[in-house]
Design a protein around this motif. Structure first.
Motif, PDB file in Angstrom:
ATOM      1  N   MET A   1      -4.473 -26.540   6.835  1.00 34.56           N
ATOM      2  CA  MET A   1      -3.498 -25.472   6.975  1.00 34.56           C
ATOM      3  C   MET A   1      -4.126 -24.138   6.582  1.00 34.56           C
ATOM      4  SD  MET A   1      -0.333 -26.312   7.790  1.00 34.56           S
ATOM      5  CE  MET A   1       0.615 -27.778   7.962  1.00 34.56           C
ATOM      6  N   VAL A   2      -3.727 -23.128   7.289  1.00 37.01           N
ATOM      7  CA  VAL A   2      -4.135 -21.762   6.995  1.00 37.01           C
ATOM      8  C   VAL A   2      -2.866 -20.988   6.679  1.00 37.01           C
ATOM      9  CG1 VAL A   2      -5.207 -19.703   7.936  1.00 37.01           C
ATOM     10  CG2 VAL A   2      -6.084 -21.936   8.579  1.00 37.01           C
ATOM     11  N   ARG A   3      -2.953 -20.109   5.719  1.00 36.77           N
ATOM     12  CA  ARG A   3      -1.767 -19.354   5.303  1.00 36.77           C
ATOM     13  C   ARG A   3      -1.955 -17.893   5.651  1.00 36.77           C
ATOM     14  NH1 ARG A   3      -0.090 -16.896   0.245  1.00 36.77           N
ATOM     15  NH2 ARG A   3      -2.092 -17.507  -0.623  1.00 36.77           N
ATOM     16  N   VAL A   4      -0.926 -17.292   6.239  1.00 35.50           N
ATOM     17  CA  VAL A   4      -0.908 -15.851   6.478  1.00 35.50           C
ATOM     18  C   VAL A   4      -0.408 -15.212   5.189  1.00 35.50           C
ATOM     19  CG1 VAL A   4       0.019 -13.973   7.876  1.00 35.50           C
ATOM     20  CG2 VAL A   4      -0.426 -16.201   8.934  1.00 35.50           C
ATOM     21  N   LYS A   5      -1.350 -14.668   4.432  1.00 34.24           N
ATOM     22  CA  LYS A   5      -1.012 -14.114   3.126  1.00 34.24           C
ATOM     23  C   LYS A   5      -0.332 -12.760   3.262  1.00 34.24           C
ATOM     24  CE  LYS A   5      -3.099 -13.037  -1.326  1.00 34.24           C
ATOM     25  NZ  LYS A   5      -4.333 -13.030  -2.090  1.00 34.24           N
ATOM     26  N   ARG A   6      -0.878 -11.911   4.123  1.00 37.10           N
ATOM     27  CA  ARG A   6      -0.288 -10.592   4.338  1.00 37.10           C
ATOM     28  C   ARG A   6      -0.804 -10.025   5.651  1.00 37.10           C
ATOM     29  NH1 ARG A   6      -2.961  -6.044   3.373  1.00 37.10           N
ATOM     30  NH2 ARG A   6      -1.147  -4.950   2.580  1.00 37.10           N
ATOM     31  N   PHE A   7      -0.080  -9.065   6.179  1.00 33.16           N
ATOM     32  CA  PHE A   7      -0.468  -8.364   7.394  1.00 33.16           C
ATOM     33  C   PHE A   7      -0.987  -6.983   7.021  1.00 33.16           C
ATOM     34  CE2 PHE A   7       2.587 -11.303   9.334  1.00 33.16           C
ATOM     35  CZ  PHE A   7       1.860 -11.723  10.440  1.00 33.16           C
ATOM     36  N   GLY A   8      -2.015  -6.533   7.727  1.00 34.69           N
ATOM     37  CA  GLY A   8      -2.429  -5.138   7.618  1.00 34.69           C
ATOM     38  C   GLY A   8      -1.361  -4.304   8.302  1.00 34.69           C
ATOM     39  N   VAL A   9      -0.670  -3.484   7.562  1.00 32.96           N
ATOM     40  CA  VAL A   9       0.541  -2.831   8.047  1.00 32.96           C
ATOM     41  C   VAL A   9       0.263  -1.901   9.229  1.00 32.96           C
ATOM     42  CG1 VAL A   9       2.433  -1.302   7.402  1.00 32.96           C
ATOM     43  CG2 VAL A   9       1.651  -3.039   5.796  1.00 32.96           C
ATOM     44  N   VAL A  10      -0.618  -0.953   9.080  1.00 31.32           N
ATOM     45  CA  VAL A  10      -0.838   0.041  10.134  1.00 31.32           C
ATOM     46  C   VAL A  10      -1.501  -0.593  11.355  1.00 31.32           C
ATOM     47  CG1 VAL A  10      -2.015   2.194  10.717  1.00 31.32           C
ATOM     48  CG2 VAL A  10      -0.905   1.950   8.499  1.00 31.32           C
ATOM     49  N   ARG A  11      -2.477  -1.442  11.146  1.00 32.05           N
ATOM     50  CA  ARG A  11      -3.162  -2.081  12.276  1.00 32.05           C
ATOM     51  C   ARG A  11      -2.193  -2.950  13.078  1.00 32.05           C
ATOM     52  NH1 ARG A  11      -9.059  -4.439  11.856  1.00 32.05           N
ATOM     53  NH2 ARG A  11      -9.316  -2.222  11.543  1.00 32.05           N
ATOM     54  N   THR A  12      -1.360  -3.726  12.402  1.00 31.36           N
ATOM     55  CA  THR A  12      -0.389  -4.569  13.089  1.00 31.36           C
ATOM     56  C   THR A  12       0.637  -3.709  13.813  1.00 31.36           C
ATOM     57  OG1 THR A  12      -0.685  -6.270  11.402  1.00 31.36           O
ATOM     58  CG2 THR A  12       1.246  -6.463  12.805  1.00 31.36           C
ATOM     59  N   ALA A  13       1.076  -2.635  13.188  1.00 31.80           N
ATOM     60  CA  ALA A  13       2.044  -1.735  13.826  1.00 31.80           C
ATOM     61  C   ALA A  13       1.454  -1.105  15.084  1.00 31.80           C
ATOM     62  CB  ALA A  13       2.493  -0.661  12.842  1.00 31.80           C
ATOM     63  N   LYS A  14       0.153  -0.779  15.072  1.00 27.82           N
ATOM     64  CA  LYS A  14      -0.506  -0.232  16.263  1.00 27.82           C
ATOM     65  C   LYS A  14      -0.499  -1.243  17.400  1.00 27.82           C
ATOM     66  CE  LYS A  14      -3.920   2.575  13.866  1.00 27.82           C
ATOM     67  NZ  LYS A  14      -5.381   2.746  13.688  1.00 27.82           N
ATOM     68  N   VAL A  15      -0.782  -2.503  17.087  1.00 24.57           N
ATOM     69  CA  VAL A  15      -0.789  -3.548  18.111  1.00 24.57           C
ATOM     70  C   VAL A  15       0.612  -3.736  18.687  1.00 24.57           C
ATOM     71  CG1 VAL A  15      -1.148  -6.021  18.522  1.00 24.57           C
ATOM     72  CG2 VAL A  15      -2.803  -4.730  17.174  1.00 24.57           C
ATOM     73  N   VAL A  16       1.617  -3.786  17.830  1.00 30.49           N
ATOM     74  CA  VAL A  16       3.001  -3.939  18.287  1.00 30.49           C
ATOM     75  C   VAL A  16       3.391  -2.758  19.177  1.00 30.49           C
ATOM     76  CG1 VAL A  16       5.407  -4.003  17.522  1.00 30.49           C
ATOM     77  CG2 VAL A  16       3.702  -5.372  16.341  1.00 30.49           C
ATOM     78  N   ALA A  17       3.041  -1.550  18.766  1.00 26.97           N
ATOM     79  CA  ALA A  17       3.363  -0.361  19.556  1.00 26.97           C
ATOM     80  C   ALA A  17       2.672  -0.402  20.915  1.00 26.97           C
ATOM     81  CB  ALA A  17       2.959   0.900  18.794  1.00 26.97           C
TER      82      ALA A  17
END
Length: 95
Positions: free
Chosen positions: A1-17
């Motif tokens: 199992m791999v755990r998503v500990k946290r998201f890089g906020v700005v980088r993830t927001a750029k991808v979503v945008a």
């Protein structure tokens, strides 16, 4: 199992945008062209403005709001993951 500990906020927001912008362009440009042509053929100014908005303004607005929403979702996830341990994902190597 791999755990998503946290998201890089700005980088993830750029991808979503970028994803929201791209999807809105794919849907908005054909819709805008139909509205624009309908407005030109029928002489309806509202359809012309709606067509232009669908082609040019909506993708930008969707991108901006998706960026803001991405930031909010990432911050909330990072906060919740700190107390719950985050999402676990089972990965399988390619063969």
């Amino acid at each position: 199992m791999v755990r998503v500990k946290r998201f890089g906020v700005v980088r993830t927001a750029k991808v979503v945008a970028a994803l929201y912008f791209a999807v809105t362009v794919v849907i908005g440009v054909p819709l805008g062209l139909v509205l624009l042509l309908t407005g030109l053929l029928l002489g309806q100014g509202e359809s012309i403005l709606s067509g232009l908005a669908a082609m040019f303004i909506m993708p930008v607005l969707y991108g901006v709001f998706a960026f803001i929403g991405g930031i909010i979702i990432c911050l909330v996830y990072n906060f919740v993951a700190r107390y719950t341990g985050g999402i676990e994902i089972e990965l399988e190597p390619e063969r």
